[in-house]
Design a protein around this motif. Structure first.
Motif, PDB file in Angstrom:
ATOM      1  N   LYS A   5       0.575  -1.384   0.158  1.00 40.15           N
ATOM      2  CA  LYS A   5      -0.083  -0.246  -0.042  1.00 40.15           C
ATOM      3  C   LYS A   5       0.712   1.054   0.289  1.00 40.15           C
ATOM      4  N   HIS A   6       1.763   1.090   0.539  1.00 39.82           N
ATOM      5  CA  HIS A   6       2.954   2.209   0.887  1.00 39.82           C
ATOM      6  C   HIS A   6       4.515   1.506   0.303  1.00 39.82           C
ATOM      7  N   PRO A   7       5.072   3.047  -0.519  1.00 41.24           N
ATOM      8  CA  PRO A   7       5.926   2.684  -1.293  1.00 41.24           C
ATOM      9  C   PRO A   7       7.403   2.720  -0.410  1.00 41.24           C
ATOM     10  N   ARG A   8       8.129   1.562  -0.163  1.00 42.83           N
ATOM     11  CA  ARG A   8       9.472   1.788   0.558  1.00 42.83           C
ATOM     12  C   ARG A   8      10.268   2.338   0.077  1.00 42.83           C
ATOM     13  N   TYR A   9      11.284   2.708   1.128  1.00 42.56           N
ATOM     14  CA  TYR A   9      12.697   3.836   0.476  1.00 42.56           C
ATOM     15  C   TYR A   9      13.643   3.077   0.555  1.00 42.56           C
ATOM     16  N   ASP A  10      14.899   2.833   0.449  1.00 43.60           N
ATOM     17  CA  ASP A  10      16.212   2.138   0.761  1.00 43.60           C
ATOM     18  C   ASP A  10      16.517   3.030   2.147  1.00 43.60           C
ATOM     19  N   ILE A  11      17.536   2.320   2.581  1.00 48.50           N
ATOM     20  CA  ILE A  11      17.640   3.116   3.849  1.00 48.50           C
ATOM     21  C   ILE A  11      18.726   2.350   4.192  1.00 48.50           C
ATOM     22  N   SER A  12      19.911   2.847   5.526  1.00 45.45           N
ATOM     23  CA  SER A  12      20.181   1.613   6.192  1.00 45.45           C
ATOM     24  C   SER A  12      20.106   2.365   7.597  1.00 45.45           C
ATOM     25  N   LEU A  13      19.562   2.377   8.441  1.00 44.19           N
ATOM     26  CA  LEU A  13      19.003   2.822   9.852  1.00 44.19           C
ATOM     27  C   LEU A  13      19.649   1.287  10.935  1.00 44.19           C
ATOM     28  N   PRO A  14      19.918   0.880  12.223  1.00 45.49           N
ATOM     29  CA  PRO A  14      20.263  -0.151  12.872  1.00 45.49           C
ATOM     30  C   PRO A  14      18.889  -0.626  13.787  1.00 45.49           C
ATOM     31  N   VAL A  15      19.399  -1.546  14.010  1.00 46.25           N
ATOM     32  CA  VAL A  15      17.687  -1.728  14.401  1.00 46.25           C
ATOM     33  C   VAL A  15      18.064  -2.702  15.559  1.00 46.25           C
ATOM     34  N   ALA A  16      17.258  -2.988  15.947  1.00 46.24           N
ATOM     35  CA  ALA A  16      18.101  -4.548  17.445  1.00 46.24           C
ATOM     36  C   ALA A  16      16.273  -4.545  18.033  1.00 46.24           C
ATOM     37  N   PHE A  17      16.013  -6.321  17.713  1.00 45.67           N
ATOM     38  CA  PHE A  17      14.726  -6.960  17.590  1.00 45.67           C
ATOM     39  C   PHE A  17      14.894  -8.200  18.780  1.00 45.67           C
ATOM     40  N   GLY A  24      17.901 -10.350  18.433  1.00 44.99           N
ATOM     41  CA  GLY A  24      18.951 -10.158  17.703  1.00 44.99           C
ATOM     42  C   GLY A  24      18.945  -9.114  17.025  1.00 44.99           C
ATOM     43  N   GLU A  25      20.454  -8.115  15.507  1.00 48.07           N
ATOM     44  CA  GLU A  25      20.398  -6.942  15.663  1.00 48.07           C
ATOM     45  C   GLU A  25      21.029  -6.869  13.875  1.00 48.07           C
ATOM     46  N   GLY A  26      20.446  -6.245  13.668  1.00 48.40           N
ATOM     47  CA  GLY A  26      20.886  -5.622  12.295  1.00 48.40           C
ATOM     48  C   GLY A  26      20.451  -4.250  11.288  1.00 48.40           C
ATOM     49  N   LYS A  27      20.614  -4.197  10.112  1.00 42.99           N
ATOM     50  CA  LYS A  27      19.956  -2.731   9.229  1.00 42.99           C
ATOM     51  C   LYS A  27      18.318  -2.860   9.070  1.00 42.99           C
ATOM     52  N   VAL A  28      17.410  -1.825   8.419  1.00 43.75           N
ATOM     53  CA  VAL A  28      17.018  -1.430   7.969  1.00 43.75           C
ATOM     54  C   VAL A  28      17.341  -1.470   7.282  1.00 43.75           C
ATOM     55  N   VAL A  29      16.961  -1.765   6.080  1.00 38.04           N
ATOM     56  CA  VAL A  29      17.416  -2.120   4.667  1.00 38.04           C
ATOM     57  C   VAL A  29      16.638  -1.003   3.364  1.00 38.04           C
ATOM     58  N   ASN A  30      15.442  -1.369   3.836  1.00 37.58           N
ATOM     59  CA  ASN A  30      13.847  -0.395   3.383  1.00 37.58           C
ATOM     60  C   ASN A  30      12.834  -0.234   4.352  1.00 37.58           C
ATOM     61  N   LEU A  31      12.667   1.152   3.932  1.00 39.48           N
ATOM     62  CA  LEU A  31      11.696   1.375   5.164  1.00 39.48           C
ATOM     63  C   LEU A  31       9.883   2.049   4.002  1.00 39.48           C
ATOM     64  N   GLU A  34       4.410   1.438   6.695  1.00 37.38           N
ATOM     65  CA  GLU A  34       3.328   0.220   7.122  1.00 37.38           C
ATOM     66  C   GLU A  34       4.489  -1.713   7.391  1.00 37.38           C
ATOM     67  N   GLY A  35       6.115  -0.927   7.116  1.00 38.66           N
ATOM     68  CA  GLY A  35       6.486  -2.357   7.507  1.00 38.66           C
ATOM     69  C   GLY A  35       7.726  -1.698   7.117  1.00 38.66           C
ATOM     70  N   CYS A  36       8.808  -2.660   7.214  1.00 40.58           N
ATOM     71  CA  CYS A  36      10.622  -2.320   6.429  1.00 40.58           C
ATOM     72  C   CYS A  36      11.027  -3.995   6.112  1.00 40.58           C
ATOM     73  N   GLY A  37      12.386  -3.791   5.664  1.00 36.85           N
ATOM     74  CA  GLY A  37      13.020  -5.120   5.293  1.00 36.85           C
ATOM     75  C   GLY A  37      13.784  -4.808   5.848  1.00 36.85           C
ATOM     76  N   ILE A  38      15.012  -6.086   6.747  1.00 37.96           N
ATOM     77  CA  ILE A  38      15.810  -5.814   7.277  1.00 37.96           C
ATOM     78  C   ILE A  38      17.069  -7.049   7.550  1.00 37.96           C
ATOM     79  N   ALA A  39      17.888  -6.580   7.243  1.00 42.91           N
ATOM     80  CA  ALA A  39      19.016  -7.575   7.151  1.00 42.91           C
ATOM     81  C   ALA A  39      19.828  -8.270   8.401  1.00 42.91           C
ATOM     82  N   SER A  40      20.146  -9.165   8.619  1.00 40.77           N
ATOM     83  CA  SER A  40      20.607  -9.772  10.206  1.00 40.77           C
ATOM     84  C   SER A  40      21.303 -11.313   9.260  1.00 40.77           C
ATOM     85  N   LYS A  41      21.990 -11.519  10.465  1.00 34.19           N
ATOM     86  CA  LYS A  41      22.381 -12.852  10.554  1.00 34.19           C
ATOM     87  C   LYS A  41      21.260 -13.673  11.231  1.00 34.19           C
ATOM     88  N   VAL A  42      20.371 -12.910  11.836  1.00 33.90           N
ATOM     89  CA  VAL A  42      19.430 -14.181  12.771  1.00 33.90           C
ATOM     90  C   VAL A  42      18.411 -13.290  11.378  1.00 33.90           C
TER      91      VAL A  42
END
Length: 115
Positions: A5-17, A24-31, A34-42
Motif C-alpha cells: 500500500k505504501h512505497p518503501r525507501y532504501d535506507i540503512s538504519l540500525p535495528v535491534a529486535f 538479534g540486531e541488523g540494519k533496516v534496508v528499506n522502510l 507499514e513495514g521494513c526490510g531487515i538485513a540480519s544474520k539472525v
C-alpha cells in the motif's frame, strides 16, 4: 504485481529486535509507513511477532515498534509488517517517512511481497 500500500525507501538504519526465538540486531534496508526490510544474520521464522527498536538518524531514543510480524525471509534479509506502536511513535515514524518522501524516490519494486 506489487501489493504494498505504501512505497518503501532504501535506507540503512540500525535495528535491534526480540521475539520468541531470541534477540538479534541488523540494519533496516528499506522502510515504509507499514513495514521494513531487515538485513540480519539472525532470521526469525515467518509468522513470528517481534519487538523492534529502530534508531533514526539524529534521534536520541529509538522508535519502539511493539509488534511487527515477519512476512517473508530470504538468505540476506527478512520483511516485517508493523502491527502496533504507540501513537507518538507512529507520529515520529510518519515524520521521518515524510522526509524520505521529500528527498528520495521510492525503491523500485517487482516482487509480490506485501508489507
Amino acid at each position: 504485481m506489487d501489493r504494498r500500500k505504501h512505497p518503501r525507501y532504501d535506507i540503512s538504519l540500525p535495528v535491534a529486535f526480540s521475539g520468541p526465538g531470541g534477540e538479534g540486531e541488523g540494519k533496516v534496508v528499506n522502510l515504509s509507513r507499514e513495514g521494513c526490510g531487515i538485513a540480519s544474520k539472525v532470521k526469525p521464522r515467518v509468522g513470528t511477532y517481534l519487538d523492534l527498536r529502530l534508531q533514526l538518524p539524529d534521534d536520541a531514543s529509538p522508535l519502539r515498534i511493539e509488534s511487527a510480524a515477519v512476512r517473508w525471509i530470504t538468505e540476506q534479509e527478512f520483511g516485517v509488517q508493523f502491527l502496533y506502536m504507540v501513537q507518538d511513535v507512529h507520529a515520529r515514524l510518519d515524520v521521518f517517512v515524510d522526509t524520505l518522501e521529500g528527498r528520495t524516490a521510492p525503491q523500485h519494486q517487482s516482487s509480490g511481497q506485501s508489507g
